[in-house]
Design an enzyme around this catalytic site. Structure first.
Site, mmCIF file in Angstrom:
data_model
loop_
_atom_site.group_PDB
_atom_site.id
_atom_site.type_symbol
_atom_site.label_atom_id
_atom_site.label_comp_id
_atom_site.label_asym_id
_atom_site.label_seq_id
_atom_site.Cartn_x
_atom_site.Cartn_y
_atom_site.Cartn_z
ATOM 1 N N ASP A 7 24.063 72.327 -49.404
ATOM 2 C CA ASP A 7 24.383 72.351 -47.970
ATOM 3 C C ASP A 7 24.164 73.732 -47.350
ATOM 4 O O ASP A 7 24.055 73.850 -46.135
ATOM 5 C CB ASP A 7 25.845 71.941 -47.736
ATOM 6 N N HIS B 63 21.031 61.299 -52.715
ATOM 7 C CA HIS B 63 21.123 62.197 -53.865
ATOM 8 C C HIS B 63 19.772 62.631 -54.429
ATOM 9 O O HIS B 63 19.739 63.477 -55.335
ATOM 10 C CB HIS B 63 21.994 61.564 -54.948
HETATM 11 O O1 F6P Z 1 28.062 69.059 -50.827
HETATM 12 C C1 F6P Z 1 26.923 68.494 -51.383
HETATM 13 C C2 F6P Z 1 26.767 67.058 -50.961
HETATM 14 O O2 F6P Z 1 25.571 66.556 -51.539
HETATM 15 C C3 F6P Z 1 26.783 66.824 -49.461
HETATM 16 O O3 F6P Z 1 25.584 67.165 -48.827
HETATM 17 C C4 F6P Z 1 27.119 65.353 -49.416
HETATM 18 O O4 F6P Z 1 27.753 65.030 -48.212
HETATM 19 C C5 F6P Z 1 28.076 65.180 -50.574
HETATM 20 O O5 F6P Z 1 27.860 66.277 -51.453
HETATM 21 C C6 F6P Z 1 27.913 63.900 -51.344
HETATM 22 O O6 F6P Z 1 28.907 63.836 -52.299
HETATM 23 P P1 F6P Z 1 28.934 62.774 -53.488
HETATM 24 O O7 F6P Z 1 27.968 63.241 -54.538
HETATM 25 O O8 F6P Z 1 30.344 62.780 -53.939
HETATM 26 O O9 F6P Z 1 28.503 61.453 -52.918
#
Ligand code: F6P
Length: 364
Positions: free
Chosen positions: A142, A287
């Site tokens: 981020d 992801h």
């Molecule tokens: O903080 C990194 C991040 O990939 C954000 O961009 C996103 O909102 C969040 O983590 C997603 O989290 P998780 O992997 O728990 O779905």
């Protein structure tokens, strides 16, 4: 204080470059300072559960280019509000920080390095307040950590997002469609902004600049009337309409920041299609932005961060986070580093550049 053995852990969401930091920590600790290094498995969960693994020159061989983390990670294990019972089932939060400290002693660890984002580093700061010698390394795709110009992982995510914009261009052009691409980034618009600028997106929606659908639709119609028969819209997951909150996808109980954003692109696309009658499609990158091999920039930055972290420990400079200022590696107190988010300046040069080159932020 003479250090003989240190620990290292990776916490929070993963990102490309974590292994490069681990490698640099282990290599510099062993070669430069003659220390022993031990890893904790699955972030702060491993520190509470005493899940450890010895880290040697052998263990870190070949991991520089590997995405993810060889140590595993966890985004809801907080030793100060621990929500796992002995069978791994979820329980109401319990303070297990003393157990964590005991485990450090049991393993004869003199100090530890925590690699993580805002959540992990806030916990690391609390251990420093308890008198444990710690150093933090800033990670997150981020790029929203104040106290450093860049976090490692961001560049790799940006490359994925920019490639997506590039790829969407050719199919958008063939079908004369509007393509809406949703990027991650939580409450910061860095990935969407930079991928939008680098990829030549036409509309960029970020959390820092609330938009109205009237203006977004106007921007698409404008392009259409100029004979540009396709439009690329890059939307940060945290983007929000004027007077509204960001779109929440789910709540992850027990996580440091339990809100997971996502889905705004569907809302934007639906209205664009309805108002312009141009076929509109949505791509949510998700992801993909966190996986795969780190870019050369991230490997370079992560290696510098790892070596700088062991150097700080060797100098007895605890309670700090390594950082990048301009081109120089420096450090800042963890307390300052975790206080506030680093967001896009809506009036800054990057936004002005985008506007100057015809980008609409959906606000004017
Ligand atoms: O903080 C990194 C991040 O990939 C954000 O961009 C996103 O909102 C969040 O983590 C997603 O989290 P998780 O992997 O728990 O779905």
């Amino acid at each position: 204080m003479k250090i003989k053995k240190i620990g290292v852990l990776t916490g929070g969401g993963d990102c490309p470059g974590l292994n490069a930091v681990i490698r640099a920590v282990v290599k510099s600790a062993i070669k430069k300072y003659g220390w022993e290094v031990m890893g904790f498995i699955d972030g702060y969960r491993g520190l509470v559960e005493n899940w450890t693994i010895p880290l040697t020159d052998q263990t870190v061989s070949g991991i520089l280019v590997r995405g993810g983390t060889i140590l595993g990670t966890n985004n809801r294990a907080n030793p100060f509000a621990y929500t796992y019972d002995e069978n791994g089932k979820t329980i109401p939060p319990v303070d297990k920080s003393k157990v964590a400290v005991l485990n450090l002693k049991r393993n004869e660890m003199d100090a530890f390095i925590a690699i993580g984002g805002d959540g992990t580093l806030s916990m690391t700061q609390k251990f420093w307040e308890m008198g444990i010698p710690v150093v933090g390394v800033p990670k997150t795709i981020d790029n929203d950590l104040s106290g450093t110009d860049v976090t490692f992982g961001f560049d790799s995510a940006l490359c994925v997002a920019t490639e997506a914009v590039d790829r969407l261009h050719t199919t958008a052009e063939s079908h004369h469609r509007v393509m809406v691409l949703e990027t991650m980034g939580r409450y910061a618009g860095w990935i969407a902004l930079r991928a939008g600028i680098a990829g030549g997106g036409d509309v960029i929606l970020i959390p820092e600049i609330p938009y109205t659908m009237e203006k977004v639709v106007e921007a698409v119609k404008n392009r259409d009337s100029r004979g540009k028969n396709f439009t690329i819209v890059v939307v940060a997951e945290g983007a929000k309409e004027v007077g509204r909150d960001a779109v929440v996808q789910r709540i992850v109980k027990g996580s440091h920041d339990s809100v997971r954003l996502g889905g705004v692109s569907y809302k934007v696309a639906e209205i664009i299609e309805k108002e312009t009658e141009i076929e509109t499609r949505v791509t949510i990158l998700g992801h993909l932005q966190r996986g795969g091999i780190p870019t050369p920039f991230d490997r370079w930055l992560a290696t510098r961060y790892g070596a700088a972290a062991t150097e700080l420990l060797s100098e007895g400079k605890f309670g700090k986070m390594v950082s990048l200022r301009g081109t120089e590696i420096g450090n800042i107190s963890l307390k300052e580093a975790v206080g506030s988010l680093r967001l896009v300046d809506p009036k800054g040069e990057e936004v002005k550049t985008a506007i100057a080159t015809g980008v609409s932020f959906g606000n004017e």
